[in-house]
Design a protein around this motif. Structure first.
Motif, mmCIF file in Angstrom:
data_model
loop_
_atom_site.group_PDB
_atom_site.id
_atom_site.type_symbol
_atom_site.label_atom_id
_atom_site.label_comp_id
_atom_site.label_asym_id
_atom_site.label_seq_id
_atom_site.Cartn_x
_atom_site.Cartn_y
_atom_site.Cartn_z
ATOM 1 N N GLY A 73 0.819 -1.218 0.000
ATOM 2 C CA GLY A 73 0.000 0.000 0.000
ATOM 3 C C GLY A 73 0.851 1.266 0.000
ATOM 4 N N PRO A 74 0.228 2.409 0.343
ATOM 5 C CA PRO A 74 0.905 3.702 0.243
ATOM 6 C C PRO A 74 1.641 4.156 1.506
ATOM 7 C CG PRO A 74 -1.414 4.038 0.676
ATOM 8 C CD PRO A 74 -1.198 2.550 0.638
ATOM 9 N N THR A 75 1.566 3.388 2.608
ATOM 10 C CA THR A 75 2.116 3.927 3.863
ATOM 11 C C THR A 75 3.559 3.480 4.120
ATOM 12 O OG1 THR A 75 1.045 2.139 5.098
ATOM 13 C CG2 THR A 75 -0.148 4.225 4.957
ATOM 14 N N HIS A 76 4.181 4.122 5.107
ATOM 15 C CA HIS A 76 5.611 3.910 5.382
ATOM 16 C C HIS A 76 5.932 2.462 5.724
ATOM 17 C CE1 HIS A 76 3.864 4.312 9.397
ATOM 18 N NE2 HIS A 76 4.882 3.580 9.816
ATOM 19 N N ASP A 77 4.916 1.715 6.223
ATOM 20 C CA ASP A 77 5.174 0.322 6.587
ATOM 21 C C ASP A 77 4.940 -0.631 5.413
ATOM 22 O OD1 ASP A 77 2.462 0.994 6.788
ATOM 23 O OD2 ASP A 77 2.029 -0.566 8.251
ATOM 24 N N ASP A 78 4.684 -0.097 4.251
ATOM 25 C CA ASP A 78 4.498 -0.936 3.049
ATOM 26 C C ASP A 78 5.828 -1.051 2.308
ATOM 27 O OD1 ASP A 78 1.696 -1.608 3.175
ATOM 28 O OD2 ASP A 78 1.308 0.523 2.873
ATOM 29 N N ILE A 79 6.571 -2.109 2.608
ATOM 30 C CA ILE A 79 7.953 -2.197 2.128
ATOM 31 C C ILE A 79 8.189 -3.457 1.303
ATOM 32 C CG2 ILE A 79 8.829 -0.843 4.065
ATOM 33 C CD1 ILE A 79 9.644 -3.408 5.443
ATOM 34 N N THR A 80 7.099 -4.155 0.960
ATOM 35 C CA THR A 80 7.260 -5.438 0.276
ATOM 36 C C THR A 80 7.869 -5.292 -1.121
ATOM 37 O OG1 THR A 80 5.415 -6.392 1.501
ATOM 38 C CG2 THR A 80 6.037 -7.492 -0.539
ATOM 39 N N ALA A 81 7.394 -4.312 -1.920
ATOM 40 C CA ALA A 81 7.861 -4.202 -3.311
ATOM 41 C C ALA A 81 9.382 -3.985 -3.344
ATOM 42 C CB ALA A 81 7.139 -3.059 -4.025
ATOM 43 N N ALA A 116 2.259 9.738 -1.466
ATOM 44 C CA ALA A 116 2.007 8.441 -0.827
ATOM 45 C C ALA A 116 1.376 7.482 -1.830
ATOM 46 C CB ALA A 116 1.097 8.627 0.392
ATOM 47 N N ARG A 117 0.360 7.955 -2.540
ATOM 48 C CA ARG A 117 -0.320 7.074 -3.510
ATOM 49 C C ARG A 117 0.607 6.686 -4.650
ATOM 50 N NH1 ARG A 117 -5.497 10.516 -2.222
ATOM 51 N NH2 ARG A 117 -6.620 9.002 -0.932
ATOM 52 N N GLN A 118 1.525 7.587 -4.998
ATOM 53 C CA GLN A 118 2.482 7.267 -6.073
ATOM 54 C C GLN A 118 3.424 6.125 -5.667
ATOM 55 O OE1 GLN A 118 4.335 10.860 -7.676
ATOM 56 N NE2 GLN A 118 2.366 11.930 -7.572
ATOM 57 N N GLU B 188 1.111 10.230 4.487
ATOM 58 C CA GLU B 188 2.233 11.156 4.631
ATOM 59 C C GLU B 188 2.393 11.605 6.089
ATOM 60 O OE1 GLU B 188 2.236 14.186 1.634
ATOM 61 O OE2 GLU B 188 3.746 15.360 2.751
ATOM 62 N N ALA B 189 1.310 12.103 6.686
ATOM 63 C CA ALA B 189 1.388 12.584 8.067
ATOM 64 C C ALA B 189 1.657 11.432 9.040
ATOM 65 C CB ALA B 189 0.084 13.292 8.429
ATOM 66 N N PHE B 190 1.098 10.268 8.747
ATOM 67 C CA PHE B 190 1.293 9.114 9.638
ATOM 68 C C PHE B 190 2.747 8.651 9.582
ATOM 69 C CE2 PHE B 190 0.442 4.433 10.553
ATOM 70 C CZ PHE B 190 0.230 4.631 11.911
ATOM 71 N N GLY B 191 3.313 8.641 8.394
ATOM 72 C CA GLY B 191 4.720 8.267 8.242
ATOM 73 C C GLY B 191 5.645 9.240 8.974
ATOM 74 N N ALA B 192 5.302 10.545 8.908
ATOM 75 C CA ALA B 192 6.125 11.552 9.589
ATOM 76 C C ALA B 192 6.057 11.344 11.105
ATOM 77 C CB ALA B 192 5.653 12.954 9.214
ATOM 78 N N LEU B 193 4.851 11.020 11.602
ATOM 79 C CA LEU B 193 4.696 10.773 13.040
ATOM 80 C C LEU B 193 5.495 9.533 13.463
ATOM 81 C CD1 LEU B 193 3.082 11.862 15.538
ATOM 82 C CD2 LEU B 193 1.419 10.058 15.081
ATOM 83 N N ALA B 194 5.430 8.486 12.633
ATOM 84 C CA ALA B 194 6.178 7.259 12.945
ATOM 85 C C ALA B 194 7.676 7.560 13.056
ATOM 86 C CB ALA B 194 5.922 6.200 11.879
#
Lengths: 239, 239
Positions: A73-81, A116-118, B188-194
């Motif tokens: 997905g688009p979030t920081h914890d999406d690191i699979t790719a 994020a979506r990109q 974006e904001a959630f990743g910055a907080l993390a």
């Protein structure tokens, strides 16, 4: 004739913490069995880059296919790719075809196609896209690794798009005899029968119902005739 | 202070064929989280001796604890005890203490203590028995490997008997904020907080409900004060 083999790698802290109960593994297991692909191993690892890389390398090397679930997905914890790209020795960036798919989707929906979506357009070079009819952001296939989303209805849609492209063997069939006896009573005769049918796999699964022991005796194989033959013998023994 | 780590190894063709949906993994994940032990990996392998041996060696070497589920009954496909003994370099035979437990149980119940049932007394030398209040046949602990039954209510009883003996860290706490927006809007904001709270783990879990996207934002950590601090910031961002 040996059926192709497969493993599934589920990526997700939320499963290991007990917050979420995985359902993709069980779903894929059933679909692969019907498709004549033998699921040999399943793993669940945390959202940790090095652990995903190591598991992808090992499992894609050992089995004919590796299916992954989660983390695209688009979030920081999406690191699979990125982890899969590294494991497969491929470069990764925002791919034009995936960018175009997503741009058109967000144009239609009026939502901003933000940074994020990109991230969801990050696809390894040389990978083929896996269609996502639910939320557009694609999965991908690189080598023998099929990278899919973790959200169950998207995962299922992606499996439906990937499986018809793969060559399976004859479907693994199974028959079940439920007996109202504990395993300890049926074990000896059942084990002897299993030894007579080395081409079939026989398993026994105990249960307790209303305080009484029972056992499900399951016979699996790809040859319906042999399965019937063993089932006739099993029924004579225990029914 | 680092919490001890753990893995679970589920042994069972019936899970990999899709016949049965595993529930022990999810159960243990929740119990370990409460006990302050971090479940780092889960694996499911087939009823194949060499594969069980390899997985037990690898996982017991890598983590502080390994829990296994399945394959310790009386039938020919119950091969876990022998595989674990080989992995740990221990001899295995019918142990007198386990034989006595089972003999007394079958004497009471009037059922024959036959050869199949005696298989359940095969316990590696040096292992400690794990109590089975449901059906008596014990599990065992050898080194850092805890070998338990696959039948869910027996598995759960064995976990209840093993966990209090293990030293955990502070429990892993989690807080959840459910937002009615897609992941792409909060990423974006959630990743910055993390990034501001490297001592906490933050994950985002999208869902689709009544056709609309939503996201569960989850913060995990062992320090309740830090968790509250991050949750206040998160709520300000998105509530």
């Amino acid at each position: 004739m040996t059926n192709p083999t497969a493993a599934i790698l589920v990526i997700g802290d939320e499963i290991l913490s007990g917050r979420t109960r995985d359902s993709n593994l069980h779903y894929l297991a059933g679909e692969l069995t019907r498709a004549g692909i033998t699921l040999r191993e399943a793993r669940i690892v945390a959202d940790v880059h090095a652990e995903i890389v190591a598991a992808v390398r090992e499992l894609s090397g050992r089995y004919d296919h590796l299916f992954t679930s989660g983390g695209i997905g688009p979030t920081h914890d999406d690191i699979t790719a990125d982890a899969v790209a590294e494991a497969m020795g491929a470069r990764i960036g925002h791919r034009a075809d995936a960018m175009a798919l997503l741009q058109a989707h967000y144009d239609r929906s009026g939502l901003p196609f933000n940074e994020a979506r990109q991230r969801m357009a990050r696809i390894p070079e040389g990978a083929g896209l896996i269609d996502n009819p639910v939320s557009i952001a694609p999965g991908f296939t690189i080598g023998n690794v099929h990278v899919m989303a973790g959200v169950p209805n998207i995962f299922q849609a992606m499996v439906a798009s990937v499986l018809p492209r793969l060559t399976g063997g004859p479907p693994l069939l199974s028959q079940n005899l439920r007996v109202d006896r504990g395993e300890g009573e049926v074990a000896e005769a059942f084990g002897a029968l299993a030894a007579e049918f080395p081409d079939l796999s026989m398993g026994s699964y105990p249960f307790i119902q209303n305080g009484a022991y029972g056992t499900n005796l399951v016979i699996r194989g790809t040859d319906p005739g042999r399965l019937d033959e063993a089932m006739v013998r099993l029924t004579r023994l225990f029914a």
